[in-house]
Design an enzyme around this catalytic site. Structure first.
Site, PDB file in Angstrom:
ATOM      1  N   ASP A 198       0.715  -1.355  -0.272  1.00 26.09           N
ATOM      2  CA  ASP A 198       0.282   0.060   0.136  1.00 26.09           C
ATOM      3  C   ASP A 198       1.156   1.106  -0.278  1.00 26.09           C
ATOM      4  OD1 ASP A 198      -2.076  -1.659   0.367  1.00 26.09           O
ATOM      5  OD2 ASP A 198      -2.222  -1.870   2.882  1.00 26.09           O
ATOM      6  N   GLU A 256     -11.704   0.228  -3.560  1.00 31.12           N
ATOM      7  CA  GLU A 256     -10.244   0.271  -2.031  1.00 31.12           C
ATOM      8  C   GLU A 256     -10.052   1.247  -2.723  1.00 31.12           C
ATOM      9  OE1 GLU A 256      -9.279  -3.118  -0.822  1.00 31.12           O
ATOM     10  OE2 GLU A 256      -8.112  -3.951  -1.505  1.00 31.12           O
TER      11      GLU A 256
HETATM   12  O1  FUB Z   1      -3.403  -3.866   3.859  1.00 30.28           O
HETATM   13  C1  FUB Z   1      -4.341  -3.730   3.974  1.00 30.28           C
HETATM   14  C2  FUB Z   1      -5.525  -2.988   2.690  1.00 30.28           C
HETATM   15  O2  FUB Z   1      -5.399  -3.968   1.577  1.00 30.28           O
HETATM   16  C3  FUB Z   1      -5.386  -1.744   2.007  1.00 30.28           C
HETATM   17  O3  FUB Z   1      -6.482  -1.013   3.037  1.00 30.28           O
HETATM   18  C4  FUB Z   1      -6.274  -2.372   0.885  1.00 30.28           C
HETATM   19  O4  FUB Z   1      -5.768  -0.874  -0.017  1.00 30.28           O
HETATM   20  C5  FUB Z   1      -5.564  -3.649   0.603  1.00 30.28           C
HETATM   21  O5  FUB Z   1      -4.077  -3.486  -0.239  1.00 30.28           O
END
Ligand code: FUB
Length: 370
Positions: A64, A273
């Site tokens: 991320d 997301e």
């Molecule tokens: O790293 C945890 C979660 O996985 C992140 O918040 C999302 O975007 C995904 O990458």
């Protein structure tokens, strides 16, 4: 964040690296350095698999990556993955991250420095569990680290921590940002001095629990589907002190080429997301992950609040369940930071990478095959 599908996409050959894992589990809070480079073309690793770019660090697992340029240098604010031993489930409980490290580099392809622990869950007064994808902003001599974390009721909120240094250590506020929820904060400073936070993530990220504007603990923990409108990312303008929302939380609408809002069932295009906002030639580019269809895509608009019109794919699926990205300009070129699972083969032990982002003369983004 949906997680059971990852097993279908898990590479046949899992690159288990026991010594690396041991190093990650006993990661000391100290400076470490490792090197990595953006590859101009796909290169094979020792297993013969081809990757466009190589991991930026190999001593710890990172994911991320939110990248920023501060004082002429690139700083990366990633999640710090580690083997927590939590069984996998659809809600992503096995993503049980507990701290953040900041990475920095002077040039793309140059030495990457790991500045050690910048913030630890144990120092966050309202902490429950799971320190997920963060982002950072700079204003008036202070660096603001925004982080999603479940509170003691197991509800994701977004917190803020401050430091006079881009590498921390950061000191967390006593409570999360009032009115914040879900995951994946991404902060964008516009040229008019206003700063916006984009946030939200479906499934394990709990965004579907907030569709009415109020928290619904009974909402099923799965991605919304069907012919209803897609659930949008959220945006709010930040207060001058950068610690509050100064306006209402608004939902972002993504339109198709005919001007119609995307539907929840349109899983190859709709937001899932990992939103990110950047500006290019006066237009606002909102990019995000489609989650269960494993793409990074983008949409363009004329206001930081949207609506944004879907334009295309930035990056095809990486190795691993999905990726999460950021986009910056550095010394006249544009770069995309992202992650895959090259080092571990495990979807919860990821590694960050960078490659150049290229555009066509009309501003559209050239699709990357990672
Ligand atoms: O790293 C945890 C979660 O996985 C992140 O918040 C999302 O975007 C995904 O990458």
């Amino acid at each position: 964040m949906l997680r059971n599908l990852f097993t279908l996409r898990r590479p046949a050959l899992l690159l288990a690296l026991p010594t690396l894992l041991a190093a990650c589990q006993s990661q000391p809070a100290q400076q470490q350095a490792a090197t990595g480079a953006a590859a101009p073309g796909a290169k094979a690793d020792s297993t013969g698999k081809k990757y466009l770019a190589q991991p930026l660090v190999r001593d710890i697992y990172t994911a991320d990556p939110s990248a920023h340029v501060f004082n002429g240098k690139i700083y990366i604010y990633p999640s710090h993955d580690f083997e927590a031993g939590v069984p996998e489930n659809d809600n992503g409980d096995h993503f049980a991250m507990r701290d953040y490290h900041v990475l920095s580099l002077d040039s793309i392809g140059g030495k990457v420095t790991d500045h050690g622990v910048a913030l630890d869950t144990k120092d966050i007064p309202w902490a429950g569990r799971q320190l997920w994808a963060p982002d950072v902003a700079f204003k008036n001599g202070t660096y603001y680290l925004y982080f999603p974390l479940k509170d003691k009721q197991d509800v994701f909120r977004i917190g803020v921590a401050t430091s006079p240094s881009p590498t921390g250590p950061f000191k967390a506020e006593a409570a999360p940002i009032a009115g914040s929820f879900s995951i994946d904060p991404a902060v964008f400073a516009d040229t008019d001095g206003k700063t916006y936070m984009y946030f939200g993530g479906l499934w394990g990220g709990q965004l579907q629990r907030w569709v009415t504007g109020k928290y619904n603990a009974a909402a099923p923990d799965k991605k919304p589907d069907g012919n209803g409108p897609a659930v949008g990312a959220r945006v709010a303008v930040l207060s001058p002190d950068m610690k509050h929302f100064a306006g209402p939380v608004k939902e972002i609408t993504i339109l198709d080429s005919l001007g119609k809002p995307l539907l929840a069932s349109d899983s190859k295009h709709r937001f899932f997301e990992g939103g990110w906002l950047h500006k290019y030639q006066g237009k606002y580019y909102f990019s995000y992950s489609t989650g269960d269809t494993h793409l990074l895509v983008y949409a363009v608009g004329t206001s930081p609040y949207g609506p944004f019109t879907y334009k295309g794919v930035i990056m095809k699926p990486v190795e691993g369940w999905t990726t999460h990205h950021s986009i910056i300009e550095f010394k006249g070129k544009w770069y995309i930071f992202y992650h895959d699972t090259q080092l571990s083969g495990k979807t919860w032990l990821r590694n960050v990478k960078v490659t150049e982002l290229k555009r066509n003369p009309d501003g559209s983004i050239v699709t990357i095959t990672p």
